[in-house]
Scaffold this active site. Sequence first.
Site, PDB file in Angstrom:
ATOM      1  N   GLY A   1     -46.148  30.558   4.267  1.00 20.26           N
ATOM      2  CA  GLY A   1     -47.415  31.271   4.090  1.00 20.26           C
ATOM      3  C   GLY A   1     -47.203  32.641   3.494  1.00 20.26           C
ATOM      4  N   ASN A   2     -48.232  33.450   3.520  1.00 21.34           N
ATOM      5  CA  ASN A   2     -48.109  34.821   3.005  1.00 21.34           C
ATOM      6  C   ASN A   2     -48.991  35.746   3.834  1.00 21.34           C
ATOM      7  OD1 ASN A   2     -50.843  35.129   1.669  1.00 21.34           O
ATOM      8  ND2 ASN A   2     -50.077  33.262   0.699  1.00 21.34           N
ATOM      9  N   ARG A   3     -48.923  37.036   3.535  1.00 16.94           N
ATOM     10  CA  ARG A   3     -49.542  38.018   4.418  1.00 16.94           C
ATOM     11  C   ARG A   3     -50.988  38.343   4.069  1.00 16.94           C
ATOM     12  NH1 ARG A   3     -45.953  42.924   4.059  1.00 16.94           N
ATOM     13  NH2 ARG A   3     -47.614  43.823   5.302  1.00 16.94           N
ATOM     14  N   SER A   4     -51.599  37.612   3.176  1.00 14.58           N
ATOM     15  CA  SER A   4     -52.980  37.946   2.817  1.00 14.58           C
ATOM     16  C   SER A   4     -53.913  37.738   4.019  1.00 14.58           C
ATOM     17  CB  SER A   4     -53.441  37.055   1.663  1.00 14.58           C
ATOM     18  OG  SER A   4     -54.794  37.318   1.387  1.00 14.58           O
TER      19      SER A   4
END
Length: 398
Positions: free
Chosen positions: A205-208
């Site tokens: 995933g990512n931090r958005s």
Amino acid sequence: MPEILLGVSGGIAAYKAVDVMRILQRRGHGVTVVMTRSAQRFVGPATFSALSGRPVGVDLFGAEERPGYGHLELARSHDLALVAPASANTVARMAAGLGDGLLGATLLAFEGPVVIAPAMNTRMYLHPATAANLALLRARGVQEIDPASGLLADGDIGVGRLADPVDIVDAVEARLAGAGTLAGRRVLVSAGGTREPIDPVRFVGNRSSGRMGWAIAEAARRRGAEVTVLASNVDLPRRAGIRYVDAPTAADLHAAALAEFPACDVLVMAAAVADFRPGAPLEGKIDKSAEGRLALDLEPTADILSDLASRRERQVVVGFAAEHGPAGLERARAKRVRKGLHLIVHNDVSVEGIGFESGENAVTIIGEAGEETVERATKDVCAERILDAVAPILAATA
Ligand code: CTP
């Protein structure tokens, strides 16, 4: 110039409403102040009337003696109502629709945009009753300017300080500029970050956080658009009047975007889409004891934005470019051309304290016709500037 009704409610931050009023006046707005009874225990009406050069509304029943300052007249003669500071009590009264004071009655009769800047003790702000009241107000289209965090007047540390007066006035002006400009338009916004399964419990995933996309969706809604949000793993409150479609993975987002795109007039791809995903997600949970080292085999995902841009007919297409460091601006310009976009919004993710989970951003909006830089500002203000940049393109293409 627009006429602003400034509602001042009780709390130690009431004196900061004087700054808000002066900045509004300096920028050319007419300001009429209405104070609640408890606000008058913190600042005297004489301060506001001397500085505004206008009578200050304080009493629902004293109004007849001052023609033109009855609640109906006040409601009719102003373009925007701003409540700053908005106390927990005033927020609750607004949510309940109480009209037993001049401010409450005026707001009930008011049909224009309402902006509130809450200020109160952290525990009061975070109390479920206040949170529910604010959610209800937002769902009715009231714009909340989030309070700041820091040392509060009572010595507590936390969220609840009145937002900076300049930010409050910026939000008011942005709101005034945009009112109604997207009426009858359909706006599609992707928000959040995709999660690509590794096994049933793990993901890449990512931090958005989705805050930027949320702000754009809400700003578009305030401008009268019919808004659909493709939400990738966003844990933020959803507001009435906006349609949300959940799209957890890049593949889900691609499918949902393809389905929604033909009907929209504007697409804003604010989501952080995984560029790679595990080639073959495992059926069962990976067992640590069975693995020494673990190599993930990643395959590229489709570039959704480029795909949609190549299919565009009348649609205005806006992308984001989250880039690292100063050379990023040039990369963003190239990305706009390569992906076939009307606009690309560049943000430098290397700047401390902005972007991702934060409520603030600093962006450069790049188009064919030119570029506009928004220095560090709330995501609401960035959203308004982005939609301002969309407006002339929309007018020219659709
Ligand atoms: N995007 C997309 N589909 C992807 C990846 C990105 O639609 N698979 C969109 C994002 O929503 C964003 C824009 O493309 O609006 C830019 O994303 P970014 O990841 O910065 O661009 P890349 O295409 O990955 O560019 P680069 O070649 O620099 O990695």
